[in-house]
Design an enzyme around this catalytic site. Structure first.
Site, short mmCIF file in Angstrom:
data_model
loop_
_atom_site.label_atom_id
_atom_site.label_comp_id
_atom_site.label_asym_id
_atom_site.label_seq_id
_atom_site.Cartn_x
_atom_site.Cartn_y
_atom_site.Cartn_z
N TYR A 195 0.85 -1.19 0.00
CA TYR A 195 0.00 0.00 0.00
C TYR A 195 0.89 1.24 0.00
CZ TYR A 195 -3.80 -3.21 1.22
OH TYR A 195 -4.71 -4.24 1.23
N PHE A 218 -13.07 -4.62 0.67
CA PHE A 218 -14.13 -3.82 0.02
C PHE A 218 -15.47 -3.99 0.76
CE2 PHE A 218 -12.21 -3.64 -4.60
CZ PHE A 218 -11.21 -2.81 -4.12
N PRO A 219 -15.48 -3.88 2.08
CA PRO A 219 -16.74 -4.10 2.82
C PRO A 219 -17.82 -3.08 2.45
CG PRO A 219 -15.08 -3.12 4.25
CD PRO A 219 -14.38 -3.52 2.99
N LEU A 220 -17.39 -1.92 1.93
CA LEU A 220 -18.36 -0.89 1.52
C LEU A 220 -18.46 -0.83 0.00
CD1 LEU A 220 -17.22 1.92 4.01
CD2 LEU A 220 -19.18 0.37 4.25
N GLY A 232 -17.08 2.24 -1.58
CA GLY A 232 -17.92 3.44 -1.55
C GLY A 232 -19.25 3.24 -2.27
N GLY A 233 -19.40 2.17 -3.04
CA GLY A 233 -20.63 1.92 -3.80
C GLY A 233 -21.85 1.71 -2.92
N THR A 269 -22.26 3.44 -0.07
CA THR A 269 -22.32 4.54 0.89
C THR A 269 -23.24 5.70 0.52
OG1 THR A 269 -20.33 5.55 0.00
CG2 THR A 269 -20.02 4.02 1.83
N1 LIG Z 1 -6.61 -8.46 0.48
C1 LIG Z 1 -6.78 -7.72 -0.59
O1 LIG Z 1 -6.47 -8.12 -1.70
C2 LIG Z 1 -7.37 -6.37 -0.43
C3 LIG Z 1 -7.81 -5.66 -1.56
C4 LIG Z 1 -8.38 -4.40 -1.36
C5 LIG Z 1 -8.50 -3.88 -0.08
N2 LIG Z 1 -8.04 -4.59 1.00
C6 LIG Z 1 -8.19 -4.08 2.37
O2 LIG Z 1 -9.56 -3.81 2.59
C7 LIG Z 1 -9.71 -2.49 3.12
C8 LIG Z 1 -11.05 -1.94 2.75
O3 LIG Z 1 -11.14 -1.76 1.37
P1 LIG Z 1 -11.25 -0.31 0.71
O4 LIG Z 1 -10.80 0.69 1.70
O5 LIG Z 1 -10.54 -0.34 -0.56
O6 LIG Z 1 -12.79 -0.22 0.34
P2 LIG Z 1 -14.12 0.02 1.22
O7 LIG Z 1 -13.83 -0.04 2.66
O8 LIG Z 1 -15.16 -0.90 0.66
O9 LIG Z 1 -14.55 1.49 0.78
C9 LIG Z 1 -13.68 2.57 0.89
C10 LIG Z 1 -14.24 3.69 0.05
O10 LIG Z 1 -15.46 4.13 0.62
C11 LIG Z 1 -15.38 5.50 0.97
N3 LIG Z 1 -16.02 5.61 2.30
C12 LIG Z 1 -15.62 5.01 3.45
N4 LIG Z 1 -16.47 5.28 4.45
C13 LIG Z 1 -17.42 6.10 3.94
C14 LIG Z 1 -18.55 6.74 4.49
N5 LIG Z 1 -18.89 6.57 5.77
N6 LIG Z 1 -19.32 7.51 3.68
C15 LIG Z 1 -19.00 7.67 2.37
N7 LIG Z 1 -17.92 7.09 1.79
C16 LIG Z 1 -17.13 6.30 2.57
C17 LIG Z 1 -13.93 5.85 1.02
O11 LIG Z 1 -13.73 7.20 0.63
P3 LIG Z 1 -13.16 8.29 1.69
O12 LIG Z 1 -11.71 8.04 1.79
O13 LIG Z 1 -13.53 9.57 1.06
O14 LIG Z 1 -13.88 8.03 2.98
C18 LIG Z 1 -13.35 4.90 -0.03
O15 LIG Z 1 -13.47 5.45 -1.33
C19 LIG Z 1 -8.51 -1.75 2.53
O16 LIG Z 1 -8.27 -0.54 3.22
C20 LIG Z 1 -7.44 -2.78 2.66
O17 LIG Z 1 -6.95 -2.79 3.99
C21 LIG Z 1 -7.50 -5.83 0.83
#
Ligand SMILES: NC(=O)c1ccc[n+]([C@@H]2O[C@H](COP(=O)([O-])OP(=O)(O)OC[C@H]3O[C@@H](n4cnc5c(N)ncnc54)[C@H](OP(=O)(O)O)[C@@H]3O)[C@@H](O)[C@H]2O)c1
Length: 290
Positions: free
Chosen positions: A69, A214-216, A219-220, A222
């Site tokens: 990262y 990608f639990p959210l 952002g899709g 949110t």
């Molecule tokens: N193992 C793997 O291969 C792998 C791959 C991908 C990710 N990951 C891990 O999974 C974690 C989570 O995935 P992710 O961060 O990519 O995706 P995510 O948690 O599904 O979503 C993050 C996105 O949502 C937005 N967001 C978050 N909270 C919000 C809210 N309350 N209201 C509106 N928008 C919101 C964020 O923008 P803002 O910054 O503007 O809040 C960001 O664009 C990563 O941080 C990483 O640690 C692991």
């Protein structure tokens, strides 16, 4: 919208990773703390540090990161913001994906590379032992026993405590279990995207931590156009909170790691730990996925 300022990750309940590392189930993923394409430094360094410190204040003690990262940026920020870490803070890092540019992630699972990255993560994070070290991807060009075997050696040497895998099938975890004890899996999973159901059900039976990435839905799930908006309004919550509450109810081994670069969104997400869905609401939401 639920606005309690005392919301905290404690409300999500706890899980013992590997049977001995207790964490609050709602954690934090650090991938959003880097530049575009998960490349380079964040746009706002000071806000990134505030997000990490605020997470700890709000009871988050499970942080997911990776050498890749930035690369290195997320681990360096964790150290800058949180070192020396509190006794209860668990940092899960990963190795096995290299970086050749923004959004490029070629896998490399050669044992000597995994060892180097473990050593470098120890140094970057300022740790003597990594609590959870995850193989970011199984490299198809390297025998599994060489990849997981090297992690087992690092574990035997006391450099890592527990071993996890990422983006795997049940068969792959079972094959890895022949080489070392696997305590966690991390796969793409959220309300809308549920290809990993079989792995989740199996992990639940086995008591292995399931860390949905990608639990959210990045952002899709949110904004106001989220398919969760209507229920969110009825429950005086936000769509992000509903998405996380659904995950937490789905399985006791679920450890969501929502990512965000903003303190406001972090606080919003943590309130998801307090939202209680009825069985009917859970069933209604479950129909949205595939
Ligand atoms: N193992 C793997 O291969 C792998 C791959 C991908 C990710 N990951 C891990 O999974 C974690 C989570 O995935 P992710 O961060 O990519 O995706 P995510 O948690 O599904 O979503 C993050 C996105 O949502 C937005 N967001 C978050 N909270 C919000 C809210 N309350 N209201 C509106 N928008 C919101 C964020 O923008 P803002 O910054 O503007 O809040 C960001 O664009 C990563 O941080 C990483 O640690 C692991």
């Amino acid at each position: 919208m639920t606005t309690s300022s005392t919301s905290s990750a404690h409300a999500s309940g706890t899980f013992r990773i590997g049977g001995d590392l207790e964490v609050n189930r709602l954690g934090y993923g650090t991938m959003q703390l880097t530049g575009p394409g998960v490349w380079g430094p964040p746009k706002d360094h000071d806000e990134a540090i505030r997000v990490l410190k605020r997470a700890v204040e709000l009871g988050v003690n499970f942080f997911d990161t990776a050498d890749s990262y930035g690369p290195y940026v997320a681990e360096e920020l964790l150290k800058e913001a949180l070192h020396p870490y509190g006794d209860d803070v668990v940092i899960a890092t990963k190795a096995g994906l290299t970086r050749t540019g923004p959004n490029e992630w070629p896998p490399v699972g050669r044992p000597e590379y995994l060892r180097q990255e473990a050593e470098m993560s120890l140094r970057r994070l300022g740790l003597e032992r990594i609590d959870l070290f995850q193989l970011h991807r199984i490299d198809p060009q390297v025998p599994l026993e060489d990849q997981v075997g090297e992690l087992k050696k690092l574990q035997d040497e006391g450099k890592i405590r527990h071993i996890g895998l990422s983006e795997v099938t049940v068969d792959e975890v079972q094959a890895a279990q022949q080489i070392a004890t696997i305590v966690s899996v991390q796969n793409l999973y959220n309300l809308q995207k549920r290809d990993a159901e079989e792995l989740l059900d199996w992990s639940t039976e086995q008591g292995i931590a399931f860390i949905p990435w990608f639990p959210l839905a990045t952002g899709g799930l949110t904004g106001s156009d989220s398919p969760l908006s209507e229920l969110a309004e009825r429950k005086d919550a936000t769509p992000a909170q509903i998405a996380l509450a659904w995950l937490l109810k789905r399985s006791p081994v679920m450890l969501p790691i929502p990512g965000t670069s903003s303190v406001d969104h972090l606080e919003d997400n943590l309130r998801g730990a307090e939202i209680e869905l009825t069985d009917d609401e859970f069933a209604e939401l479950s129909k949205l996925g595939s």
